[in-house]
Motif scaffolding. Structure first.
Motif, short mmCIF file in Angstrom:
data_model
loop_
_atom_site.label_atom_id
_atom_site.label_comp_id
_atom_site.label_asym_id
_atom_site.label_seq_id
_atom_site.Cartn_x
_atom_site.Cartn_y
_atom_site.Cartn_z
N ILE A 1 2.46 7.84 2.79
CA ILE A 1 3.55 8.00 1.90
C ILE A 1 2.69 8.60 1.02
N ASN A 2 3.11 9.74 0.40
CA ASN A 2 2.50 10.62 -0.52
C ASN A 2 2.70 10.04 -2.17
N SER A 3 3.61 9.78 -2.42
CA SER A 3 3.69 9.31 -3.88
C SER A 3 4.95 8.07 -3.67
N GLU A 4 4.64 7.54 -5.17
CA GLU A 4 5.94 6.52 -5.56
C GLU A 4 7.34 7.00 -5.31
N ASP A 5 7.48 8.16 -5.83
CA ASP A 5 8.88 9.04 -5.80
C ASP A 5 9.40 9.02 -4.39
N ILE B 1 9.32 6.65 -2.36
CA ILE B 1 9.86 5.17 -2.02
C ILE B 1 11.26 4.90 -2.59
N ASN B 2 12.04 4.42 -1.79
CA ASN B 2 13.36 4.10 -2.53
C ASN B 2 13.60 2.34 -2.65
N GLU B 3 14.67 2.21 -2.81
CA GLU B 3 15.04 0.89 -3.59
C GLU B 3 14.52 -0.12 -2.50
N PHE B 4 14.87 0.22 -0.95
CA PHE B 4 14.53 -0.73 0.01
C PHE B 4 12.96 -0.94 -0.01
N GLY B 5 12.36 0.28 0.06
CA GLY B 5 10.96 0.27 0.12
C GLY B 5 10.33 -0.39 -0.82
N ARG B 6 10.63 -0.28 -1.91
CA ARG B 6 10.15 -1.13 -3.15
C ARG B 6 10.25 -2.59 -2.95
N MET B 7 11.64 -3.09 -2.31
CA MET B 7 11.71 -4.41 -1.98
C MET B 7 10.72 -4.77 -0.87
N LEU B 8 10.45 -4.01 0.03
CA LEU B 8 9.48 -4.21 1.26
C LEU B 8 8.05 -4.52 0.59
N GLY B 9 7.93 -3.77 -0.60
CA GLY B 9 6.36 -3.86 -1.01
C GLY B 9 5.81 -2.49 -0.88
N LEU B 10 6.43 -1.45 -0.36
CA LEU B 10 5.29 -0.10 0.14
C LEU B 10 4.91 0.22 -1.16
N GLN B 11 3.83 1.04 -0.95
CA GLN B 11 3.07 1.69 -2.07
C GLN B 11 2.65 3.05 -1.92
N ALA B 12 2.29 3.64 -2.82
CA ALA B 12 1.98 5.27 -2.56
C ALA B 12 0.74 5.06 -1.81
N LYS B 13 0.59 6.03 -1.06
CA LYS B 13 -0.88 5.98 -0.07
C LYS B 13 -0.98 5.00 1.07
N ASP B 14 -0.02 4.37 1.25
CA ASP B 14 0.15 3.24 2.24
C ASP B 14 0.37 4.43 3.63
N GLU B 15 -0.43 3.85 4.69
CA GLU B 15 -0.34 4.76 6.01
C GLU B 15 0.37 3.85 7.14
N LEU B 16 1.18 4.56 7.73
CA LEU B 16 2.18 3.89 8.58
C LEU B 16 1.38 3.48 9.99
N VAL B 17 1.47 2.16 10.51
CA VAL B 17 1.03 1.85 11.60
C VAL B 17 1.89 1.50 12.69
N PHE B 18 2.75 0.34 12.41
CA PHE B 18 3.86 -0.22 13.43
C PHE B 18 4.93 -0.42 12.45
N VAL B 19 6.24 -0.18 13.18
CA VAL B 19 7.14 -0.70 12.39
C VAL B 19 8.31 -1.36 13.59
N ASN B 20 8.63 -2.77 13.24
CA ASN B 20 9.02 -3.45 14.38
C ASN B 20 8.53 -3.38 15.57
N GLN B 21 7.02 -3.54 15.66
CA GLN B 21 6.12 -3.54 16.67
C GLN B 21 6.25 -2.20 17.37
N LEU B 22 6.70 -1.34 16.97
CA LEU B 22 6.63 0.06 17.62
C LEU B 22 5.79 0.81 16.87
N SER B 23 4.92 1.40 18.01
CA SER B 23 3.59 2.36 17.08
C SER B 23 4.40 3.51 16.37
#
Length: 616
Positions: A510-514, A516-538
């Motif tokens: 995730i390149n920047s805070e811009d 990340i939407n409202e749901f992402g902020r509720m999740l706690g995502l941050q800029a520079k986070d790297e995605l590994v799994f979502v709902n146990q799917l690679s």
């Protein structure tokens, strides 16, 4: 007096160096442990010590690569083959003692495409090397060959022993007709500016105006041929020839194209050179590759104008170890990107609807991924470090600056003069051997165009922080920005356009805070986070799109969405973080499009016509 001083300098330089030239030798038939040996026959030096260096960076890459890290088993030898003392003084430099006795250097180099054991930053494939016995040798020689500091301008020669079945494609001419190819150049930078590709021959050549064009393709599964590529880009090259006034500033040009069947991290692309361009693209048939090849080739071919004919002193006297970046990336990359699309519109290779859609996308990416108020000149000067993540904006905002400058010039000249003519006039003033001073370019453009109003354009939008007036530029040709109502959308908490790829970890970032939407902020995502799994799917790059679509299709409001991310802690260390939240939709940003105005004025329509159909 100046001629006399220059003559004296040449005498001093020759006396310091002695007679001869630097002679490099490679043998592609002898690949040892995925390494090639480099032999350097050295001229006779007068001084006690010399420094042999490999580049830290090369023109057009805008990244520090430290090619010296791919060197192993370095030796300096005298005429009897005895070792001379040397000291490695940095990642790219070797200081050799008793240089007057030196006869040759020997060392091995790893290729950059397939050497995971070599630590350091990822090297963009079109700037690197690949050694594949019996199939492909991709040779960007700056990743293999060095130079003697202070003697970069002496003559060089490169000899290459090749397998009998292979042909060496390059813009530099082979002087030999034997199994050993021989290439000569006036100096080091000229040699390394001509990459080579050795493979089973698949080439096409044809004349274009005053130049000869070579297309060479390596397709491991024979899915695409040079003849098919030529068929796609010939109309484009004809259009570009007209765009440049009917003549080209080169006598020959080579398109060197590697198609790869390896799963990649998304960093496909190309690197320009003065008389060639090197491409690394995913393998496919011509139907799937046609548009990509046209778009990329259009951009790279126009680099024969910049930086070949128009460049600053920072490029003309490039420092391979301690480079100083020019502040004019808007010119080198931005205006080149604009011209690559404008030429296709002007000569009916594409239509106005497609052109507007392309620039609509550039506008959206510019607004989401990059700092809109960062002065382009500042970003350019510090692109190697502080603003390296902003480099991609040269193809977004940079292209828009070209678009806006073209419309501004045409409006000031009743449609008779635009960036197309400006670049021709600038090339007449400068040229391959005449660099401009970085701080004087804007004043020179005002002088050449005789349009003092340009000073304000550069101050506001290139040097300054003012946002570019996209709506005003569109309005001048009878277009407007149309916004539609925002609506609830399913998302994973981020905008897909905000993602980049980490070349080291091969994960989506995730390149920047811009982004990340409202749901992402509720999740706690941050800029520079790297995605590994979502709902146990690679969410690895190979199945990212498929699994993202599956999650979004299956999940319902209120169900728990679980995201596992790798969060950087510094020094290459990552913390595994698991985030959970009840799924909810987000209000998507109002979609926009560029559409024709219902009742444009005669002046708007006339400027549009002049911009689209300007005199060749």
């Amino acid at each position: 007096m100046k001629r006399f001083q220059l003559f004296l300098l040449l005498i001093v330089s020759t006396l310091a160096l002695g007679q001869g030239k630097v002679q490099y030798k490679l043998d592609l038939t002898k690949l040892e442990n995925d390494r090639l040996e480099v032999i350097v026959k050295t001229p006779k030096f007068k001084q006690k010590e010399v420094v042999y260096a490999l580049p830290k960076i090369v023109p057009g890459t805008y990244a520090n690569y430290d090619f010296g890290r791919f060197v192993q088993d370095f030796k300096a030898l005298d005429a009897q083959g005895k070792n001379l003392k040397f000291k490695k003084t940095g990642p790219n430099t070797y200081q050799i003692s008793n240089a007057s006795q030196m006869a040759e250097l020997r060392y091995f180099v790893h290729d950059t495409w397939d050497s995971p054991e070599i630590s350091g930053d990822y090297v963009f494939e079109p700037a690197g090397t690949s050694f594949q016995q019996d199939s492909l040798f991709a040779l960007n020689t700056h990743a293999m060959l060095g130079y003697f500091i202070g003697h970069e301008k002496i003559q060089v020669q490169l000899s290459i022993d090749k397998p009998k079945t292979m042909y060496g494609a390059s813009s530099i001419q082979n002087k030999s007709h034997s199994s050993t190819d021989q290439f000569e150049a006036a100096y080091y930078q000229e040699l390394i500016d001509a990459p080579l590709m050795y493979a089973n021959p698949d080439t096409v050549s044809f004349p274009l105006a005053n130049a000869n064009i070579l297309i060479s393709v390596y397709s491991p599964n024979k899915m695409c041929s040079a003849a098919q590529v030529a068929e796609q880009i010939k109309p484009l090259l004809e259009a570009q020839k007209k765009y440049l006034g009917g003549q080209l500033p080169v006598s020959n040009y080579a398109f060197i194209i590697v198609l790869s069947d390896n799963i990649k991290n998304g960093s496909y692309g190309a690197l320009e050179h003065a008389q060639s361009s090197f491409y690394y693209l995913p393998e496919g048939n011509i139907q799937t590759l046609a548009e990509t090849i046209r778009e990329v080739c259009a951009h790279e071919f126009f680099h024969i104008v910049t930086p070949l004919n128009i460049h600053s002193e920072e490029i003309g006297n490039f420092n391979f170890l301690e480079p100083k970046m020019s502040k004019h990336l808007w010119l080198y990359e931005g205006l080149t990107e604009y011209a690559a699309h404008h030429v296709q519109l002007k000569y009916q290779i594409t239509d106005l609807k497609k052109f507007m859609s392309t620039f609509e996308n550039k506008w959206e990416v510019m607004n989401v991924q990059f700092d809109r108020k960062l002065p382009f000149t500042v970003m350019s000067e510090k692109v190697l470090d502080k603003y390296k993540d902003e480099y991609g904006n040269v193809y977004q905002k940079g292209a828009w600056l070209g678009f806006g400058l073209d419309l501004t010039l045409r409006k000031l000249s009743q449609g008779k003069y635009g960036t197309q003519e400006m670049m021709r006039d600038l090339a007449q003033y400068y040229g391959p051997h005449q660099s401009f001073k970085d701080n004087e370019l804007f004043d020179q453009l005002v002088k050449i165009t005789q349009k003092p109003e340009l000073k304000s354009f550069f101050q506001k939008y290139v040097e300054g922080k003012e946002e570019i007036p996209v709506a005003d530029w569109l309005h001048s040709i009878g277009y407007e920005i149309q916004e539609f109502s925002a609506s609830p959308i399913k998302s994973l908490g981020f905008d897909f356009q905000s993602l980049n790829v980490n070349a080291e970890t091969h994960r989506a970032v995730i390149n920047s805070e811009d982004g990340i939407n409202e749901f992402g902020r509720m999740l706690g995502l941050q800029a520079k986070d790297e995605l590994v799994f979502v709902n146990q799917l690679s969410f690895s790059l190979e199945n990212f799109s498929m699994n993202a679509a599956k999650v979004l299709k299956d999940i319902q409001l209120g169900e728990i969405l679980e995201v596992e991310i790798a969060r950087p802690k510094g020094n290459g260390i990552y913390e595994t973080v698991r985030l959970k939240a009840p799924f909810q939709t987000s209000m998507g940003s109002a979609p926009t499009s560029f559409v024709p105005q219902k009742n444009p004025s005669d002046a708007q329509l006339e400027l549009r016509k002049q911009w689209m159909n300007s005199i060749p």
